[in-house]
Design a protein around this motif. Structure first.
Motif, short mmCIF file in Angstrom:
data_model
loop_
_atom_site.label_atom_id
_atom_site.label_comp_id
_atom_site.label_asym_id
_atom_site.label_seq_id
_atom_site.Cartn_x
_atom_site.Cartn_y
_atom_site.Cartn_z
N ASN A 64 0.80 -1.23 0.00
CA ASN A 64 0.00 0.00 0.00
C ASN A 64 0.83 1.28 0.00
OD1 ASN A 64 1.00 0.24 2.58
ND2 ASN A 64 -0.90 -0.33 3.60
N ASP A 65 2.14 1.14 -0.17
CA ASP A 65 3.00 2.32 -0.12
C ASP A 65 2.58 3.36 -1.17
OD1 ASP A 65 5.33 1.33 1.79
OD2 ASP A 65 4.65 -0.32 0.53
N THR A 66 2.55 4.60 -0.74
CA THR A 66 1.93 5.66 -1.55
C THR A 66 2.61 5.89 -2.90
OG1 THR A 66 3.22 7.15 -0.16
CG2 THR A 66 0.87 6.94 0.36
N ASP A 87 12.41 8.06 7.39
CA ASP A 87 11.14 7.43 7.80
C ASP A 87 10.94 6.02 7.24
OD1 ASP A 87 10.33 9.64 9.09
OD2 ASP A 87 9.02 10.38 7.48
N ASP A 88 11.30 5.86 5.96
CA ASP A 88 10.98 4.59 5.31
C ASP A 88 12.12 3.58 5.39
OD1 ASP A 88 8.71 3.44 4.32
OD2 ASP A 88 9.10 3.93 2.21
N LEU A 89 13.21 3.96 6.12
CA LEU A 89 14.35 3.05 6.27
C LEU A 89 14.61 2.68 7.73
CD1 LEU A 89 16.97 4.69 3.84
CD2 LEU A 89 15.70 2.55 3.46
N ALA A 93 13.50 -0.62 1.70
CA ALA A 93 12.57 0.36 2.25
C ALA A 93 11.40 -0.41 2.84
CB ALA A 93 12.08 1.31 1.17
N LYS A 94 10.90 0.06 3.99
CA LYS A 94 9.82 -0.62 4.69
C LYS A 94 8.60 -0.74 3.77
CE LYS A 94 8.24 -2.32 8.57
NZ LYS A 94 8.94 -3.49 9.13
N GLY A 95 8.11 -1.96 3.59
CA GLY A 95 6.98 -2.18 2.68
C GLY A 95 5.65 -2.22 3.39
N ASN A 96 4.63 -1.81 2.67
CA ASN A 96 3.24 -1.90 3.15
C ASN A 96 3.02 -1.11 4.44
OD1 ASN A 96 0.85 -3.07 2.11
ND2 ASN A 96 0.75 -4.42 3.88
N ASN A 97 3.71 0.01 4.58
CA ASN A 97 3.50 0.90 5.74
C ASN A 97 2.80 2.17 5.31
OD1 ASN A 97 5.62 2.08 4.37
ND2 ASN A 97 6.82 2.56 6.19
N ASN A 98 2.17 2.11 4.12
CA ASN A 98 1.39 3.24 3.64
C ASN A 98 2.24 4.49 3.45
OD1 ASN A 98 -1.06 4.25 2.81
ND2 ASN A 98 -2.13 3.36 4.57
N HIS A 99 3.53 4.31 3.19
CA HIS A 99 4.42 5.46 3.11
C HIS A 99 5.47 5.24 2.02
CE1 HIS A 99 6.36 9.05 4.54
NE2 HIS A 99 7.48 8.41 4.82
N GLN A 100 5.56 6.16 1.13
CA GLN A 100 6.60 6.20 0.12
C GLN A 100 6.75 4.89 -0.67
OE1 GLN A 100 10.00 7.89 2.24
NE2 GLN A 100 9.23 9.97 1.89
N VAL A 101 7.86 4.18 -0.47
CA VAL A 101 8.17 3.06 -1.37
C VAL A 101 8.29 1.73 -0.61
CG1 VAL A 101 9.29 4.44 -3.16
CG2 VAL A 101 10.61 3.68 -1.17
N ALA A 102 8.45 0.65 -1.36
CA ALA A 102 8.72 -0.68 -0.79
C ALA A 102 9.99 -1.21 -1.43
CB ALA A 102 7.56 -1.63 -1.07
CA LIG Z 1 7.21 2.24 2.58
#
Ligand SMILES: [Ca+2]
Ligand SMILES: [Ca+2]
Ligand SMILES: [Ca+2]
Length: 469
Positions: free
Chosen positions: A120-122, A173-175, A229-238
């Motif tokens: 769901n990453d934006t 944030d995403d790392l 990059a953190k996946g499926n956290n509703n933020h940026q990339v995976a």
């Molecule tokens: Ca992410």
């Protein structure tokens, strides 16, 4: 000799799914198939058992080791056994399997979410490289849907990728959730608390200053996001891995001695991890090296230290994904460091685009192992931001990340090989990655494998490694 960066230009309804997966797994397999799910054995204390006749703890002689049981699927004689927590569940499992009344027994494996439609990453819509092979991506979406999304290996070990680069924005944030932490080290006290020879090495080692001092850099931050990059956290990339440990080892651009200092830290941490049975050090399975020396002949005698260090890391189970030159030439003819080096533990990567063609990057039937997407790659960037970059620098972390991902889904046999014979495990991993590429006619004579990294196809191999089919 100076080195340079290589930049060119829903969740499903869980309960229903769980029941479906559980029953289909039970019906399909008579014994453990660790690859079907992410397994965390140390956290598991339950056994699922199928008996020939009605199950009875006393008549089976199990009343001491099993504290409780309940039927899961009555009509199939499938029961859940709760093993006494003071006992080794794997030892009990082995005993249970010997019982003549047992059809099969398996651990009550953890089942992780399989996200069928991508995370769901934006900004995920921008990540063409994670898409399927029709779009010349690495088919990460199908790999995630089928095998898992990273995390620990079958023996519950963290999986670490060492990023030898200009530094990573570890607070991004995403790392931040996926940055490796040396838990035994107290940061900033000037003391080598864990006595590993490195003072204050909390997230890695800065080879430029030979200190634990962190360093950040937009190139390294971009590379790190592709790996994890953190996946499926509703933020940026995976990233290729939604969960992984990324070690920050600044030490790329600069002199060879800086690069060697960076690799030496990586080598020391993996050796320590193996020697202490995982108590100290780090389970590094791959390094990412998105830098190099253009038009240099690695085997000329002028660069002997390079092959040496890659092979030494390989002996402890570390593969090094290396970016070839961002230049349209034959590396077999003009040379390149490190992608022209002979060490079998290097995976040399060229850059492919979203038409499945090599894109202004080095090639070589002998030297360059495979292509991976590197054009218009969207990933994390300095200042908590994201950016699109192009080059072999971006292709390579897909491969370094793949080695980590494949460790997270590898069968028990392959995971144990990594521990008992790391050198051969690494070579097996490389072989599988090269044998499972998406073949491309244009890459046939330009690379060893003749194709583009295919995460899903490689995952299918490592999941069943050693099981026989
Ligand atoms: Ca992410
Ligand atoms: Ca230390
Ligand atoms: Ca310290």
């Amino acid at each position: 000799m100076k080195t340079l960066f290589r930049v060119g230009g829903k969740m499903k309804a869980m309960i229903a799914t769980l029941i479906m997966m559980l029953s289909s797994q039970l019906l399909a397999n008579s014994f453990d198939n660790f690859g079907q799910t992410n397994v965390h054995n140390k956290d598991i204390q339950n056994i699922i058992i199928k008996t020939k006749s009605k199950f009875n703890l006393q008549t089976m002689g199990m009343s001491r080791s099993v504290m409780a049981q309940r039927p899961i699927i009555d009509e199939l004689n499938i029961h859940l056994l709760k093993v006494n927590p003071s006992l080794n569940v794997n030892a009990i499992l082995a005993e249970v399997r010997k019982n003549p009344n047992v059809v099969y027994a398996q651990l009550d494996h953890k089942v992780t979410a399989r996200v069928a439609n991508g995370p769901n990453d934006t900004d995920f819509a921008n990540e063409w490289s994670m898409g399927d092979t029709n779009g010349f991506g690495i088919d990460a979406i199908n790999a995630w849907a089928t095998y898992g999304t990273g995390g620990k290996d079958a023996n519950n070990n963290d999986i670490v990728v060492a990023v030898v680069d200009g530094g990573i924005e570890i607070t991004h944030d995403d790392l931040v959730d996926n940055i490796w932490v040396n838990e035994a080290e107290i940061p900033g006290n000037g003391i080598d608390d864990d006595q590993n020879g490195y003072v204050d090495d909390i997230h890695g080692w800065n080879a430029f200053t030979n200190s634990g001092e962190q360093k950040t850099n937009s190139h390294g931050t971009h590379v790190a996001g592709i790996i994890g990059a953190k996946g499926n956290n509703n933020h940026q990339v995976a990233g290729v891995n939604w969960d992984v440990k990324i070690m920050n080892v600044p030490g790329s651009s600069g002199n060879t001695s800086v690069v060697l200092t960076a690799y030496k830290y990586v080598l020391d941490q993996k050796k320590l991890w193996l020697a202490t049975n995982g108590a100290q050090g780090a389970n590094i399975v791959s390094t990412n090296s998105s830098f190099g020396v253009d038009r240099a002949n690695c085997n000329s005698g002028s660069y002997p230290a390079w092959n040496d260090i890659y092979t030494e890391m390989g002996k402890v189970g570390i593969l090094s994904a290396a970016a070839t030159a961002n230049n349209d030439y034959d590396v077999d003819k003009v040379g390149d460091v490190p992608t022209g080096c002979d060490s079998p533990f290097i995976i040399s990567v060229t850059n492919s685009n979203n038409t499945g063609e090599r894109d202004f990057a080095g090639f070589g039937k002998k030297a360059i192992d495979l292509a991976a997407p590197g054009t218009d790659i969207f990933s994390t960037f300095s200042g908590n931001s994201t950016a699109k970059l192009t080059g072999t620098s971006m292709a390579t972390p897909h491969v370094a990340g793949a080695v980590a991902f494949l460790n997270s889904v590898a069968s028990q046999t392959l995971t144990d090989l990594y521990k008992n014979d790391p050198e051969n495990a690494a070579l097996e991993m490389k072989r599988i990655i090269l044998e499972t590429v998406t073949k491309r006619p244009s890459l046939e004579n330009e690379t060893v494998s003749g194709g583009i990294l295919n995460l899903n196809a490689a995952a299918a191999e490592v999941v069943s490694y050693g099981l026989g089919r």
